[in-house]
Design an enzyme around this catalytic site. Structure first.
Site, PDB file in Angstrom:
ATOM      1  N   CYS A 216       1.051  -1.328   0.234  1.00 30.99           N
ATOM      2  CA  CYS A 216      -0.108  -0.336   0.016  1.00 30.99           C
ATOM      3  C   CYS A 216       0.549   1.599  -0.139  1.00 30.99           C
ATOM      4  CB  CYS A 216      -0.723  -0.034   1.096  1.00 30.99           C
ATOM      5  SG  CYS A 216      -0.082  -0.618   2.603  1.00 30.99           S
TER       6      CYS A 216
ATOM      7  N   HIS B   9      -2.475   6.505   3.779  1.00 27.17           N
ATOM      8  CA  HIS B   9      -0.514   6.336   3.366  1.00 27.17           C
ATOM      9  C   HIS B   9      -0.274   8.133   3.437  1.00 27.17           C
ATOM     10  CE1 HIS B   9      -0.725   2.692   5.586  1.00 27.17           C
ATOM     11  NE2 HIS B   9      -0.331   1.814   4.355  1.00 27.17           N
TER      12      HIS B   9
HETATM   13  N1  LIG Z   1      -4.402  -3.249   5.077  1.00 26.69           N
HETATM   14  C1  LIG Z   1      -3.558  -3.104   4.289  1.00 26.69           C
HETATM   15  O1  LIG Z   1      -3.403  -1.520   4.239  1.00 26.69           O
HETATM   16  C2  LIG Z   1      -3.008  -3.409   3.404  1.00 26.69           C
HETATM   17  C3  LIG Z   1      -2.574  -2.642   2.466  1.00 26.69           C
HETATM   18  C4  LIG Z   1      -2.030  -3.804   1.273  1.00 26.69           C
HETATM   19  C5  LIG Z   1      -1.886  -5.213   1.437  1.00 26.69           C
HETATM   20  N2  LIG Z   1      -2.608  -5.591   2.285  1.00 26.69           N
HETATM   21  C6  LIG Z   1      -2.363  -7.732   2.275  1.00 26.69           C
HETATM   22  O2  LIG Z   1      -3.653  -7.729   2.417  1.00 26.69           O
HETATM   23  C7  LIG Z   1      -3.505  -8.769   2.811  1.00 26.69           C
HETATM   24  C8  LIG Z   1      -5.306  -9.028   3.934  1.00 26.69           C
HETATM   25  O3  LIG Z   1      -4.888  -7.758   4.915  1.00 26.69           O
HETATM   26  P1  LIG Z   1      -5.888  -7.421   5.956  1.00 26.69           P
HETATM   27  O4  LIG Z   1      -5.128  -5.976   6.040  1.00 26.69           O
HETATM   28  O5  LIG Z   1      -7.148  -7.489   5.034  1.00 26.69           O
HETATM   29  O6  LIG Z   1      -6.128  -8.236   6.965  1.00 26.69           O
HETATM   30  P2  LIG Z   1      -7.166  -8.472   8.021  1.00 26.69           P
HETATM   31  O7  LIG Z   1      -7.941  -7.558   7.924  1.00 26.69           O
HETATM   32  O8  LIG Z   1      -6.006  -9.628   8.573  1.00 26.69           O
HETATM   33  O9  LIG Z   1      -8.194 -10.152   7.251  1.00 26.69           O
HETATM   34  C9  LIG Z   1      -7.771 -11.627   6.436  1.00 26.69           C
HETATM   35  C10 LIG Z   1      -8.494 -11.548   5.846  1.00 26.69           C
HETATM   36  O10 LIG Z   1      -7.534 -13.415   5.091  1.00 26.69           O
HETATM   37  C11 LIG Z   1      -8.647 -14.428   5.912  1.00 26.69           C
HETATM   38  N3  LIG Z   1      -7.796 -15.338   6.191  1.00 26.69           N
HETATM   39  C12 LIG Z   1      -7.027 -15.139   7.692  1.00 26.69           C
HETATM   40  N4  LIG Z   1      -6.044 -16.529   7.746  1.00 26.69           N
HETATM   41  C13 LIG Z   1      -7.009 -17.344   6.692  1.00 26.69           C
HETATM   42  C14 LIG Z   1      -6.890 -18.945   5.999  1.00 26.69           C
HETATM   43  N5  LIG Z   1      -6.276 -19.577   6.289  1.00 26.69           N
HETATM   44  N6  LIG Z   1      -7.841 -19.121   5.258  1.00 26.69           N
HETATM   45  C15 LIG Z   1      -8.197 -18.811   4.114  1.00 26.69           C
HETATM   46  N7  LIG Z   1      -9.015 -17.053   5.416  1.00 26.69           N
HETATM   47  C16 LIG Z   1      -7.987 -16.870   5.841  1.00 26.69           C
HETATM   48  C17 LIG Z   1      -9.190 -13.720   7.403  1.00 26.69           C
HETATM   49  O11 LIG Z   1     -10.598 -14.645   7.094  1.00 26.69           O
HETATM   50  P3  LIG Z   1     -11.647 -14.974   8.588  1.00 26.69           P
HETATM   51  O12 LIG Z   1     -12.469 -13.956   9.525  1.00 26.69           O
HETATM   52  O13 LIG Z   1     -12.408 -15.442   8.450  1.00 26.69           O
HETATM   53  O14 LIG Z   1     -10.079 -14.962   9.627  1.00 26.69           O
HETATM   54  C18 LIG Z   1      -9.575 -12.779   6.548  1.00 26.69           C
HETATM   55  O15 LIG Z   1     -10.390 -12.809   5.758  1.00 26.69           O
HETATM   56  C19 LIG Z   1      -2.217  -9.336   3.578  1.00 26.69           C
HETATM   57  O16 LIG Z   1      -1.937  -9.473   2.585  1.00 26.69           O
HETATM   58  C20 LIG Z   1      -1.822  -7.943   3.699  1.00 26.69           C
HETATM   59  O17 LIG Z   1      -0.355  -7.594   3.527  1.00 26.69           O
HETATM   60  C21 LIG Z   1      -2.739  -4.680   3.158  1.00 26.69           C
END
Ligand SMILES: NC(=O)c1ccc[n+]([C@@H]2O[C@H](COP(=O)([O-])OP(=O)(O)OC[C@H]3O[C@@H](n4cnc5c(N)ncnc54)[C@H](OP(=O)(O)O)[C@@H]3O)[C@@H](O)[C@H]2O)c1
Length: 356
Positions: free
Chosen positions: A135, A262
């Site tokens: 991001c 950001h």
């Molecule tokens: N936040 C940001 O600004 C941002 C920006 C760019 C990239 N990212 C990337 O985007 C991705 C998601 O980030 P996020 O911030 O949305 O994280 P998050 O809020 O922690 O959400 C994680 C998601 O993944 C699911 N998940 C976790 N373990 C799993 C498994 N074993 N099998 C299936 N689903 C699973 C969770 O489902 P449950 O709810 O069922 O646990 C939830 O839907 C990450 O790789 C992160 O690095 C994030």
């Protein structure tokens, strides 16, 4: 011909939630109205939950190989290790995977796509996987890509001011909790250790330090020689997206007590001399970029004004006093929208436009 089916893997997370909202908004606005059915996928913990997308309620299903049956394009918004294991499973079943994690970004057989900068790389995907940048890098790319096309970027220095939501839903919840704990005590933040005393010695499980009433000069995890993962991503992913393998990059990534958005203070050096007014015009014409830059009216980009919106905002544009080849500017982007979900949605639309 029937419309393609889209899956959102990680539909319940911080990025996944934005993903559903953005897909719905774009379909309603007629911008990305290309999708037929939607399949919502998360961990078994969330199976059975009902979430809304395209104005319809859908039931979340647990991640499994069969969850990808009938899916054409899958947007992966899950942790790195889940993507690393499951994106190839989906790709083997013929699904075009657009992954938001860090698992495949630097793989030479996986394009790292920002539609405003390198759209043509989207069709060169031998693994069936397309990656999204992190991001912080993404927030800068539409602006730097446009300036690079005109002037030729050779060096980049950036200091980031990164929001709590960059650490996902856990980061959002943690910062709200910290605010609640420190609110009302006007002595905090004025004496050594006061904020730590209020928040506990560690300050936060998510950030490893107090974030409310503080700035934390570390975002990401530690890597070699004192750099962090976020700082290395800016360098490595920036080079790959812009197609400048020898771009000189240095950055310091800092976490600030902002929920969404950001920001980056950027010092960019080019091969040819720059002019601030000309640069402003280039940025005004650049797709995905909005210039907010009027010192006479106190207009500059800030997360408090821009969270929840799509553009990359650029302001404080000025030529470096001591170097006619360098521009200084302040860039703000919503880390959950362009920094994550919006860029994925745009790539998915590009894939359909160029024929799956
Ligand atoms: N936040 C940001 O600004 C941002 C920006 C760019 C990239 N990212 C990337 O985007 C991705 C998601 O980030 P996020 O911030 O949305 O994280 P998050 O809020 O922690 O959400 C994680 C998601 O993944 C699911 N998940 C976790 N373990 C799993 C498994 N074993 N099998 C299936 N689903 C699973 C969770 O489902 P449950 O709810 O069922 O646990 C939830 O839907 C990450 O790789 C992160 O690095 C994030």
């Amino acid at each position: 011909m029937s419309r393609p089916t889209i899956a959102v893997v990680g539909a319940t997370g911080a990025v996944g939630t934005q993903m559903l909202a953005i897909l719905t908004e774009r379909a309603e606005a007629g911008v990305g109205d290309v999708w037929g059915a939607a399949r919502l996928i998360a961990s078994p913990r969330s199976a059975g939950r009902r979430l809304s997308v395209f104005g319809r309620e859908e039931t979340v299903v647990a991640l499994s190989p069969e969850a990808f049956d009938g899916v054409d394009v899958a947007l992966f918004d899950v942790p790195d290790e889940v993507s690393a294991e499951w994106a190839p499973v989906a790709a083997e079943r013929g699904v075009v995977v657009i992954d938001k994690s860090g698992a495949f970004r630097m793989d030479p057989r996986v394009p790292l796509v920002v539609p405003e900068v390198n759209p043509d790389t989207v069709t060169d995907r031998p693994k069936g996987i397309i990656a999204n940048a992190n991001c912080t890098t993404l927030a800068m790319m539409p602006a730097l890509g446009a300036l690079h096309r005109e002037y030729g970027l050779v060096k980049l220095f950036a200091a980031s001011y990164q929001a709590a939501s960059g650490a996902g839903q856990a980061g959002i919840d943690d910062l709200y909790d910290q605010y609640e704990t420190v609110a009302g005590d006007r002595t905090l933040g004025q004496t050594p250790g006061g904020v730590r005393k209020a928040l506990g010695e560690k300050g936060s499980e998510v950030f490893g330090a107090p974030l409310a009433m503080n700035v934390v000069p570390k975002a990401g995890s530690w890597k070699e020689d004192g750099w962090t993962s976020e700082e290395l991503k800016i360098r490595n992913e920036g080079r790959k997206i812009l197609g400048i393998p020898d771009l000189a990059v240095s950055s310091t990534c800092v976490r600030v007590p902002v929920l969404v958005g950001h920001s980056l203070a950027v010092h960019a050096t080019f091969a040819s001399e720059v002019d601030a007014d000309a640069a402003r015009k280039i940025l005004e014409a650049a797709p995905g970029v909005t210039v907010l830059d009027d010192p006479s009216r106190e207009i500059y980009p800030m997360p408090a004004d821009t969270a929840g919106t799509d553009p990359t905002y650029v302001g404080r544009i000025r030529r470096a006093i001591d170097d006619p080849y360098s521009l200084d500017m302040f860039i703000v982007g919503d880390n959950l929208r362009k920094g994550a979900a919006l860029n994925s949605a745009q790539i998915a639309e590009l894939v359909v436009e160029r024929g799956l």
